[in-house]
Design an enzyme around this catalytic site. Structure first.
Site, PDB file in Angstrom:
ATOM      1  N   LYS A  57       0.813  -1.434   0.455  1.00 48.19           N
ATOM      2  CA  LYS A  57       0.378  -0.321  -0.106  1.00 48.19           C
ATOM      3  C   LYS A  57       0.608   1.399   0.371  1.00 48.19           C
ATOM      4  O   LYS A  57       1.943   0.909   0.187  1.00 48.19           O
ATOM      5  CB  LYS A  57      -1.189   0.023   1.394  1.00 48.19           C
ATOM      6  CG  LYS A  57       0.055   0.161   2.350  1.00 48.19           C
ATOM      7  CD  LYS A  57      -0.756  -0.287   3.716  1.00 48.19           C
ATOM      8  CE  LYS A  57      -0.626   0.066   5.096  1.00 48.19           C
ATOM      9  NZ  LYS A  57      -0.972  -0.949   6.620  1.00 48.19           N
ATOM     10  N   ARG A 151     -11.349  -0.381  15.094  1.00 41.76           N
ATOM     11  CA  ARG A 151     -10.473   0.418  13.287  1.00 41.76           C
ATOM     12  C   ARG A 151     -11.633  -0.542  12.692  1.00 41.76           C
ATOM     13  O   ARG A 151     -12.465  -0.957  12.413  1.00 41.76           O
ATOM     14  CB  ARG A 151      -9.284  -0.159  12.932  1.00 41.76           C
ATOM     15  CG  ARG A 151      -9.376   1.497  11.890  1.00 41.76           C
ATOM     16  CD  ARG A 151      -7.691   0.777  11.473  1.00 41.76           C
ATOM     17  NE  ARG A 151      -7.201   0.285  11.506  1.00 41.76           N
ATOM     18  CZ  ARG A 151      -6.423  -0.111  10.183  1.00 41.76           C
ATOM     19  NH1 ARG A 151      -5.103   0.695  10.579  1.00 41.76           N
ATOM     20  NH2 ARG A 151      -5.227  -0.803  10.326  1.00 41.76           N
ATOM     21  N   TYR A 284      13.452  31.263   1.931  1.00 42.76           N
ATOM     22  CA  TYR A 284      12.497  32.107   2.565  1.00 42.76           C
ATOM     23  C   TYR A 284      12.590  32.809   4.479  1.00 42.76           C
ATOM     24  O   TYR A 284      12.919  31.417   4.726  1.00 42.76           O
ATOM     25  CB  TYR A 284      10.959  31.344   2.598  1.00 42.76           C
ATOM     26  CG  TYR A 284      10.554  30.688   0.886  1.00 42.76           C
ATOM     27  CD1 TYR A 284      10.008  31.350   1.089  1.00 42.76           C
ATOM     28  CD2 TYR A 284      10.417  29.709   0.452  1.00 42.76           C
ATOM     29  CE1 TYR A 284       9.892  32.095  -0.946  1.00 42.76           C
ATOM     30  CE2 TYR A 284       9.682  29.405  -0.786  1.00 42.76           C
ATOM     31  CZ  TYR A 284       9.981  30.545  -1.210  1.00 42.76           C
ATOM     32  OH  TYR A 284       8.837  30.422  -2.828  1.00 42.76           O
ATOM     33  N   MET A 333       9.539  23.914  -1.543  1.00 42.42           N
ATOM     34  CA  MET A 333       8.768  22.628  -2.262  1.00 42.42           C
ATOM     35  C   MET A 333      10.121  21.428  -2.738  1.00 42.42           C
ATOM     36  O   MET A 333       9.332  20.930  -2.587  1.00 42.42           O
ATOM     37  CB  MET A 333       7.213  23.676  -2.838  1.00 42.42           C
ATOM     38  CG  MET A 333       6.325  22.101  -3.177  1.00 42.42           C
ATOM     39  SD  MET A 333       5.024  22.891  -4.282  1.00 42.42           S
ATOM     40  CE  MET A 333       4.087  24.551  -2.679  1.00 42.42           C
TER      41      MET A 333
HETATM   42  C1  LIG Z   1      -0.446  -1.418   6.750  1.00 40.42           C
HETATM   43  C2  LIG Z   1      -0.963  -3.303   7.698  1.00 40.42           C
HETATM   44  C3  LIG Z   1      -0.399  -4.009   8.049  1.00 40.42           C
HETATM   45  C4  LIG Z   1       1.263  -4.395   8.023  1.00 40.42           C
HETATM   46  O1  LIG Z   1       1.897  -3.299   8.984  1.00 40.42           O
HETATM   47  P1  LIG Z   1       3.458  -3.297   8.921  1.00 40.42           P
HETATM   48  O2  LIG Z   1       2.999  -3.161  10.308  1.00 40.42           O
HETATM   49  O3  LIG Z   1       3.847  -2.093   7.692  1.00 40.42           O
HETATM   50  O4  LIG Z   1       3.595  -4.555   8.568  1.00 40.42           O
HETATM   51  C5  LIG Z   1      -1.277  -5.466   7.568  1.00 40.42           C
HETATM   52  N1  LIG Z   1      -2.654  -5.372   7.647  1.00 40.42           N
HETATM   53  C6  LIG Z   1      -2.763  -4.384   8.088  1.00 40.42           C
HETATM   54  C7  LIG Z   1      -4.259  -4.450   8.157  1.00 40.42           C
HETATM   55  C8  LIG Z   1      -2.434  -3.246   7.717  1.00 40.42           C
HETATM   56  O5  LIG Z   1      -2.784  -2.243   7.235  1.00 40.42           O
END
Ligand SMILES: *Cc1c(COP(=O)(O)O)cnc(C)c1O
Length: 392
Positions: A57, A151, A284, A333
């Protein structure tokens, strides 16, 4: 009429020239060997039959999702997780093979994409399961159980609601999982909380078995879970941050039982060298004023590339020719300034290392995280789309 002076287009680069062309302004280098070694080290913690399910991700925590996943495909890895459908589509368009589980919420508007790109959706509670089912076509899913993070996921104690998900005709249930939220240590009170989560999850599985509900693959550990509670690995470990060779903080890494090496370096070109006379300001807001005659390098990278602005004004440094140069003035930036008065022979086009090694010195993601008051996960995942990514 004005005559325009059109210079010939540069030749299209090929092969090794291509990598050189990507190092034009600011870029990320990915160390293929480190990634391979990390996979090997992490696999050594898995019980037989359990596989890594890398989390790619947020552009693979800033590393570049397609590049990383392709390399993992080459290493025989066949299951991935992303947070969103569009991340899953990007992987498919990049030619990634195997299973892709979407961990987050997907809007009904996007349900056709799940089917079209062969993605697996997480079921985040019973009402979402019904919504997904009402799409009316077979959709592959993993069911998420909330065991205490509060969550996403259907609550573990609502066993009847969980069983109801199994009665929905169009959901093809390929897996079930939960996520631990206090697994960074195996000391109390984290340990007690984690074991409560684990037991709540296994109770759900027992109930489902008793009622003949086939739930497929089981997974509950992420990076810290694997390090601290490997006995609960089950079918997959959702490995994120550790795969990239870092943990959230330096002290966590010091306690890590296996050797992991950072995969990513961030580098930028020196655009110009500016001679600054004593008393002159740079950047800046007049935040930097030269106390004596100084030499400043203007670097082609800035906060839009993900460099934390908190590193401004001496909080951070970069490496040039193997020597540390403090960041001066406010990070902009697209550019930032470093004091190179004490580094001889720096010229335009030289390379500044923001994260990574230069000569005997190294700046790590931990350094940036500490200097900007956050964890490595945030520093890495915010590295921008404008940086070219090169697998070396
Ligand atoms: C991001 C995520 C992971 C990975 O977590 P790490 O600590 O980076 O290994 C695993 N499971 C879920 C549901 C996540 O959102």
């Amino acid at each position: 009429m004005m005559r325009t002076n059109i210079s010939p287009a540069p030749k299209r680069p090929s092969g090794t020239d291509m990598a050189a062309a990507l190092k034009d302004r600011a870029w990320i280098e990915l160390d293929r060997n480190s990634l391979r070694e990390n996979v090997r080290s992490l696999k050594s913690l898995l019980p037989p039959g359990c596989e890594l399910m890398p989390i790619v991700k947020a552009n693979a925590y800033g590393h570049g999702a397609v590049l990383i996943s392709k390399e993992l495909n080459r290493l025989g890895i066949r299951s991935f997780c992303t947070a969103t459908v569009s991340e899953g589509i990007e992987l498919r368009r990049g030619g990634i093979k195997g299973e892709i589980l979407i961990l987050g919420y997907t809007h009904p508007e996007q349900f056709p994409m799940l089917e079209k790109y062969g993605l697996i959706q997480s079921v985040i509670d019973l009402s979402y399961a019904r919504l997904l089912n009402s799409y009316g076509r077979k959709i592959r899913v993993h069911i998420k159980i909330d065991t205490g993070m509060h969550r996403l996921g259907e609550r573990a104690e609502r066993t009847e609601a969980i069983r109801d998900i199994f009665r929905l005709d169009h959901l093809v249930i390929k897996g079930i999982f939960t996520h631990l939220c206090a697994d960074e240590t195996n000391a109390e009170p984290d340990r007690g909380y984690t074991l409560k989560q684990v037991h709540a999850f296994f109770d759900v599985l027992t109930d489902l078995k008793k009622h003949g509900c086939g739930f497929g693959k089981v997974h509950l550990l992420a990076s810290y879970g694997l390090i601290n509670y490997p006995e609960y690995a089950e079918d997959y470990v959702r490995i994120g941050i550790a795969l990239y060779g870092v943990l959230s903080s330096r002290t966590d890494m010091e306690k890590c039982p296996v050797r992991l090496s950072p995969v990513l370096s961030v580098k930028a070109r020196v655009a110009v060298i500016k001679d600054l006379y004593a008393g002159e300001a740079a950047g800046y807001g007049l935040q930097y004023v030269a106390q004596s005659d100084r030499k400043i390098a203007v670097l082609s990278i800035g906060y839009a590339d993900g460099i934390p602005r908190a590193l401004s004004c001496g909080n951070g440094q970069v490496l040039i020719h193997g020597t540390a140069a403090p960041v001066v003035g406010r990070i902009c930036m697209d550019q930032m300034l470093a004091d190179i008065t004490d580094i001889p022979d720096v010229k335009s086009g030289d390379i500044a290392v923001i994260i990574g090694k230069s000569g005997q010195k190294e700046i790590t993601a931990y350094d940036l995280a500490e200097e900007s008051g956050t964890i490595t996960n945030e520093v890495l995942s915010r590295l921008g789309g404008r940086l070219n990514r090169i697998l070396c």
